[in-house]
Structure formats: structure tokens, C-alpha cells
Write a protein that holds these residues in place. Sequence first.
Motif, PDB file in Angstrom:
ATOM      1  N   UNK A  33       8.069   7.055  -1.850  1.00 59.40           N
ATOM      2  CA  UNK A  33       8.997   7.005  -0.508  1.00 59.40           C
ATOM      3  C   UNK A  33       8.252   8.308   0.340  1.00 59.40           C
ATOM      4  N   UNK A  34       6.833   7.520   0.672  1.00 58.80           N
ATOM      5  CA  UNK A  34       5.833   8.433   1.428  1.00 58.80           C
ATOM      6  C   UNK A  34       6.179   8.607   2.821  1.00 58.80           C
ATOM      7  N   UNK A  35       6.242   9.460   4.120  1.00 56.18           N
ATOM      8  CA  UNK A  35       6.529  10.343   4.676  1.00 56.18           C
ATOM      9  C   UNK A  35       5.275  10.073   5.727  1.00 56.18           C
ATOM     10  N   UNK A  36       3.971   9.852   5.424  1.00 62.36           N
ATOM     11  CA  UNK A  36       3.270  10.116   6.263  1.00 62.36           C
ATOM     12  C   UNK A  36       2.191   8.275   5.722  1.00 62.36           C
ATOM     13  N   UNK A  37       0.907   8.581   7.041  1.00 60.89           N
ATOM     14  CA  UNK A  37       0.296   6.980   6.325  1.00 60.89           C
ATOM     15  C   UNK A  37      -0.720   7.459   5.385  1.00 60.89           C
ATOM     16  N   UNK A  38      -0.977   8.157   5.002  1.00 58.10           N
ATOM     17  CA  UNK A  38      -1.351   8.716   4.066  1.00 58.10           C
ATOM     18  C   UNK A  38      -1.085   8.573   3.126  1.00 58.10           C
ATOM     19  N   UNK A  39      -0.053   9.233   2.681  1.00 54.48           N
ATOM     20  CA  UNK A  39       0.322   9.038   1.327  1.00 54.48           C
ATOM     21  C   UNK A  39       1.197   7.635   0.864  1.00 54.48           C
ATOM     22  N   UNK A  40       1.382   6.768   2.084  1.00 51.69           N
ATOM     23  CA  UNK A  40       1.653   5.506   1.909  1.00 51.69           C
ATOM     24  C   UNK A  40       0.686   4.717   1.762  1.00 51.69           C
ATOM     25  N   UNK A  41      -0.693   5.125   1.611  1.00 54.14           N
ATOM     26  CA  UNK A  41      -2.203   4.056   1.644  1.00 54.14           C
ATOM     27  C   UNK A  41      -2.146   4.193  -0.081  1.00 54.14           C
ATOM     28  N   UNK A  42      -1.282   5.436  -0.086  1.00 57.47           N
ATOM     29  CA  UNK A  42      -2.055   6.129  -1.830  1.00 57.47           C
ATOM     30  C   UNK A  42      -1.169   5.396  -2.770  1.00 57.47           C
ATOM     31  N   UNK A  43       0.215   5.026  -2.161  1.00 58.58           N
ATOM     32  CA  UNK A  43       1.383   4.445  -2.930  1.00 58.58           C
ATOM     33  C   UNK A  43       0.930   2.253  -2.678  1.00 58.58           C
ATOM     34  N   UNK A  44       0.246   2.623  -1.443  1.00 57.53           N
ATOM     35  CA  UNK A  44       0.110   0.823  -1.988  1.00 57.53           C
ATOM     36  C   UNK A  44      -0.771   1.050  -3.084  1.00 57.53           C
ATOM     37  N   UNK A  45      -2.208   1.815  -2.928  1.00 53.77           N
ATOM     38  CA  UNK A  45      -3.246   2.018  -4.032  1.00 53.77           C
ATOM     39  C   UNK A  45      -2.020   1.386  -5.577  1.00 53.77           C
ATOM     40  N   UNK A  46      -0.912   2.767  -5.373  1.00 55.39           N
ATOM     41  CA  UNK A  46      -0.433   3.373  -7.239  1.00 55.39           C
ATOM     42  C   UNK A  46      -0.580   0.879  -7.264  1.00 55.39           C
ATOM     43  N   UNK A  47      -0.221   0.874  -6.354  1.00 47.74           N
ATOM     44  CA  UNK A  47       0.625  -0.421  -6.240  1.00 47.74           C
ATOM     45  C   UNK A  47       0.345  -1.979  -7.109  1.00 47.74           C
ATOM     46  N   UNK A  48      -0.977  -1.626  -6.448  1.00 49.03           N
ATOM     47  CA  UNK A  48      -2.035  -2.440  -6.982  1.00 49.03           C
ATOM     48  C   UNK A  48      -2.884  -2.522  -7.366  1.00 49.03           C
ATOM     49  N   UNK A  49      -2.654  -1.184  -8.693  1.00 54.07           N
ATOM     50  CA  UNK A  49      -3.067  -1.081 -10.119  1.00 54.07           C
ATOM     51  C   UNK A  49      -2.136  -0.852 -10.928  1.00 54.07           C
ATOM     52  N   UNK A  50      -0.554  -0.865 -10.915  1.00 51.59           N
ATOM     53  CA  UNK A  50      -0.130  -1.423 -11.103  1.00 51.59           C
ATOM     54  C   UNK A  50       0.003  -2.915 -11.750  1.00 51.59           C
TER      55      UNK A  50
END
Length: 281
Positions: free
Chosen positions: A115-132
Amino acid sequence: ALIPTLLQDHELTLTSRSTGEPIHHLQITPLLLEDPSACASFIMTIRPDLIVNTAAISLPDYAEDHRKETQLANVVAVENLIASCKMLNIPLVHLSTDYVFSGENPPYLETSERNPVNFYGSTKKEAEDLILASGIEYLICRTTLLYGLKQAHHRGNPFISVYEPLNAGLPIKASSVHTTSPTLVYDLADGIKSLIKKKARGIYHTAGSESCSRLNFANSIAEIFGFNKNLIQPMENLPQRATRPKDSTLNVLKMKIDHGLLFKNVHDGLFQCKKMLDKIK
């Protein structure tokens, strides 16, 4: 740090947004990963056995103010790398971050809710989701607060930003609130090399074995190098554009249980930096 480590066992092709000076005698090929045709064409030409993605916009304040650029670098580029991995049926090793977590429920397991709290974290979560969701073979290495010595082609890091001013007798400010797992970059490079060799798959927290605040990290540097601790001013909230997770400590037990890997604690990591600096002097 990763390049000389992987060169021990692998042939490397390096890419970046610009050419720059050669690193360890290897030329850098300019490549915009966010350009799908350029990315696919280059990767299909060299036909690698493995792709290691260390590319990202990882400065949270910059990411907050440059969202389109950050989305391209941190998400669209990963989407393009996934497409090439599918075409060649090869694995992707991807560097991710503790900033995919909110910082409210540490220490974090690989399976903890993100549950990221900034935009950088949100993009890294989104990248993880794409890979998963991609169906490719993957290794996601989440790490945090990388530190080590600085060479000409490196940007600053949390060790250098404390060491240089204290060494010059200048005061610094350090957060007494923000807590994480400082990671010696040489440990991370060795860890990634080992995980690649073992053909590890899935998500691993590749981070230091000790949790501490930025203030405690700075105090440890002062203690090991004999600097004046009175130059370190504790601060609860430093002026920053992007919100930071309060405590994003990563649980690294999975890496130890699965592969016998445990990175150094803060004291031992900083002492290694001191030995390296003493050799240079």
C-alpha cells in the motif's frame, strides 16, 4: 557494484539512456526502454539468456513532480521488457523497493499487503503487478537504503551524504522517525549474483539484516569513523515533497532459509566501507 560482480560469471551487455563512460571497460549502449520497438529490436538482436532490470527513477521527490517521466521509466519500460522476455522465453530479474509498503505494519514479509504512500512506490507496485501477471519466469528483489562508496559515475547515497559533511566538520540533519533496513550495495550485488546462479524465482527481500532510523544510521557512521556526533541534528520531519513510509523494515528470513543468504548489519557494513576507504587512502 553489480557489474563487476556479475562479470565474474557472465558476459554482460549494458544499456542506459545515454552512452556515458565505459564501466569496467564495457561500452554502454544507449537505449530508451520505454520505446517498445527500440527495446524489442535491441533485445532480439543480442538475444540474452537473462535480463536484469536496475533502471528506474528512484528519487521519490523527483518522481512526485515528474509523474509522466516516472511512469515511463518505472512501468512502461518494465512492460516492454516483459514482452521481450516472452518472445525469447527468458527470465527477468527486477529490482524493486520497500516503498511498495505503507510503513504502518513492519517488518514486511514478501507476501505482506502493499500500500504505497507516494507516486514512486505506486509505480514500483504497478511494475511488480505486471511481472506477477505476465506468466514469465521472474525474480523480484526488493531492497532499501543502498549505501557504499561513491565512484565518478555514481550519484550520492545515504552513506556519502553523511560521511562527506561530517568529515568536513559540517552539520547535518537526520530523521529520527524514518526507519528501514540499510543495505550494503556490495552485499546486494553478491546476493543477486547468488540468486541468479541458484535460479531463484519469485519475490525476495534482499536487504540488510538490521533495522534502524536514519538518525541511528548517521550516528553509527560518526562512531565508526570518529566524527563528532554533536554535528548530527535529530529531526522528526525533514522537508520533503513525497511522503515516506514511517517504518518500511523488510523481513529477510526467506532469503536466509531458502538460500542461506544474510546481508551485513549496520556496524559490519559500515566497517567494510571504512576498510575500503582506508585502502584508497
